[in-house]
Design an enzyme around this catalytic site. Structure first.
Site, PDB file in Angstrom:
ATOM      1  N   GLU A  34       0.820  -1.210   0.000  1.00 39.29           N
ATOM      2  CA  GLU A  34       0.000   0.000   0.000  1.00 39.29           C
ATOM      3  C   GLU A  34       0.857   1.265   0.000  1.00 39.29           C
ATOM      4  O   GLU A  34       0.537   2.243  -0.661  1.00 39.29           O
ATOM      5  CB  GLU A  34      -0.942   0.008   1.210  1.00 39.29           C
ATOM      6  CG  GLU A  34      -2.104  -0.964   1.093  1.00 39.29           C
ATOM      7  CD  GLU A  34      -3.009  -0.660  -0.098  1.00 39.29           C
ATOM      8  OE1 GLU A  34      -3.203   0.532  -0.401  1.00 39.29           O
ATOM      9  OE2 GLU A  34      -3.512  -1.607  -0.716  1.00 39.29           O
ATOM     10  N   CYS A 189     -13.719   0.761 -14.918  1.00 40.85           N
ATOM     11  CA  CYS A 189     -14.066   2.168 -14.771  1.00 40.85           C
ATOM     12  C   CYS A 189     -12.793   3.010 -14.889  1.00 40.85           C
ATOM     13  O   CYS A 189     -12.400   3.721 -13.974  1.00 40.85           O
ATOM     14  CB  CYS A 189     -14.753   2.389 -13.420  1.00 40.85           C
ATOM     15  SG  CYS A 189     -15.600   3.974 -13.273  1.00 40.85           S
ATOM     16  N   CYS A 196     -17.882   0.387 -19.869  1.00 41.99           N
ATOM     17  CA  CYS A 196     -19.159   0.381 -19.151  1.00 41.99           C
ATOM     18  C   CYS A 196     -20.025  -0.838 -19.483  1.00 41.99           C
ATOM     19  O   CYS A 196     -20.789  -1.302 -18.650  1.00 41.99           O
ATOM     20  CB  CYS A 196     -19.922   1.670 -19.426  1.00 41.99           C
ATOM     21  SG  CYS A 196     -19.063   3.138 -18.807  1.00 41.99           S
ATOM     22  N   CYS A 199     -19.528  -3.435 -17.010  1.00 41.61           N
ATOM     23  CA  CYS A 199     -19.553  -3.025 -15.600  1.00 41.61           C
ATOM     24  C   CYS A 199     -20.725  -3.669 -14.849  1.00 41.61           C
ATOM     25  O   CYS A 199     -21.869  -3.601 -15.298  1.00 41.61           O
ATOM     26  CB  CYS A 199     -19.651  -1.506 -15.506  1.00 41.61           C
ATOM     27  SG  CYS A 199     -19.743  -0.924 -13.797  1.00 41.61           S
ATOM     28  N   CYS A 205     -25.509   3.376 -12.153  1.00 32.48           N
ATOM     29  CA  CYS A 205     -24.478   4.410 -12.306  1.00 32.48           C
ATOM     30  C   CYS A 205     -25.074   5.646 -12.990  1.00 32.48           C
ATOM     31  O   CYS A 205     -25.475   5.602 -14.150  1.00 32.48           O
ATOM     32  CB  CYS A 205     -23.301   3.864 -13.117  1.00 32.48           C
ATOM     33  SG  CYS A 205     -22.014   5.101 -13.402  1.00 32.48           S
TER      34      CYS A 205
END
Length: 343
Positions: A34, A189, A196, A199, A205
């Site tokens: 991270e 995305c 899309c 998705c 959305c």
DNA sequence: AACTCGTGGCT
DNA sequence: TAGCCAAGAGT
């Protein structure tokens, strides 16, 4: 079906499961990855992560290493305060946290280099606890999904996004959910040309419905970048050692080893004449080096100094170091310096 | 709140 | 291809 449920289901078939830090996952691996991934793309991080973990496989190994050793493994990755904070935190963990990453958000955030989002990632991915995250992927997914049209760097919008992220984060399978929403941002995305059609949450959305994915997140016009011109002293002695100088604690490349640098040629002359107790010598100009930072452009003019016949240099100073090209690996050196020395 | 802090992939 | 911008945090 809930937003999180759709994402978790999508992740089973389409999520990323082969990333190096996902193998035999533990809080330490999550933490290191991270930190490396802050403002840095996955493909850039992977080779750094692999060699870093081989050398520093756990908190204890990291804590007992020298800062120079740690910095040398970060060399080329950028944002070097991340590495210092990582090292600093590893010592704190050994001293005050039983050698382990703490399992609460407040304790994690108190540690150097760990903010709210990284804490959320460690808690969820590392400890399987419920904790929201808000990285660039999540920001993009949520701002499109909820149609947040303003500048996402504004604190009001950041606050809004955190609140949405908190609301959508499920109690159960939070680790998979967080991984899923990041994967969705990275694979579907995307910033430009989002997929899309594929998705799993396109039905809800708002940006998809209203054809706004091109406009969200909003592009904000950036200020033009200033340029900085400097000279670099490239001193080489008779054994082909190269002179490096430790940079200041402040500013870019803080504490890294680089060439003696100055905005004025005269100051650089003064510096090496004091250093070598030598009188005027001829400097040879080499082709300039251009390096682009996120906030300014650097143009460095290298000046080659043949230091074969120079008097003995002042070796008392910890700020300077003569080093062979082959030993460069053991130092924290910025990318352009390393590149320059390759040739 | 706005600025600093690196580097390289992507378009 | 030059500019945009990433698995953000610290100040």
């Amino acid at each position: 079906m809930k937003f999180s449920t759709k994402l978790i289901r999508w992740h089973k078939t389409d999520g990323r499961k082969d990333l190096p830090w996902q193998q035999k996952k533990n809080p330490y691996k999550v933490w290191v990855s991270e930190i490396m991934l802050q403002q840095t793309q996955v493909s850039t991080v992977i080779p750094f992560y692999i060699s870093f973990l081989k050398r520093f496989p756990n908190v204890k190994e990291l804590a007992k290493s020298s800062e120079e050793d740690v910095m040398s493994f970060w060399s080329g990755l950028g944002y070097y305060s991340r590495a210092r904070n990582l090292h600093k935190t590893s010592k704190l963990l050994v001293d005050k946290f039983n050698g382990k990453l703490p399992g609460s958000a407040s304790a994690l955030i108190s540690l150097p280099g760990i903010g709210k989002s990284t804490a959320g990632a460690i808690l969820s991915l590392g400890y399987d606890k419920r904790a929201p995250i808000l990285d660039a992927n999540v920001k993009r997914v949520l701002s499109r999904h909820e149609q947040i049209e303003g500048d996402l760097s504004k604190s009001s919008n950041i606050k809004k996004l955190w609140s949405i992220s908190e609301r959508l984060t499920p109690l159960d399978q939070c680790a998979i959910y967080n991984q899923a929403i990041m994967d969705l941002g990275a694979l579907i995305c995307k910033r430009s040309n989002p997929k899309c059609k594929r998705c799993p949450v396109k039905k809800d959305c708002l940006s998809f419905k209203k054809n706004l994915t091109k406009d969200i997140p909003k592009k904000v016009d950036k200020k033009s970048k200033p340029s900085k011109n400097v000279y670099w002293l490239i001193a080489i002695d008779k054994d082909e050692n190269i002179l490096l100088k430790k940079r200041n604690k402040e500013g870019v490349w803080a504490g890294l080893w680089s060439f003696p640098e100055s905005s004025s040629k005269e100051k650089l002359r003064n510096e090496y004449q004091t250093l070598f107790k030598s009188k005027q010598k001829k400097l040879k100009s080499l082709p300039e080096i251009n390096h682009s930072f996120s906030h300014f452009n650097l143009r460095a003019k290298p000046l080659l100094l043949n230091a074969e016949n120079c008097m003995q240099h002042n070796s008392n100073s910890r700020k300077y170091k003569w080093i062979k090209k082959t030993r460069l690996k053991s130092l924290g050196v910025p990318s352009p310096v390393k590149r320059f020395l390759e040739k």
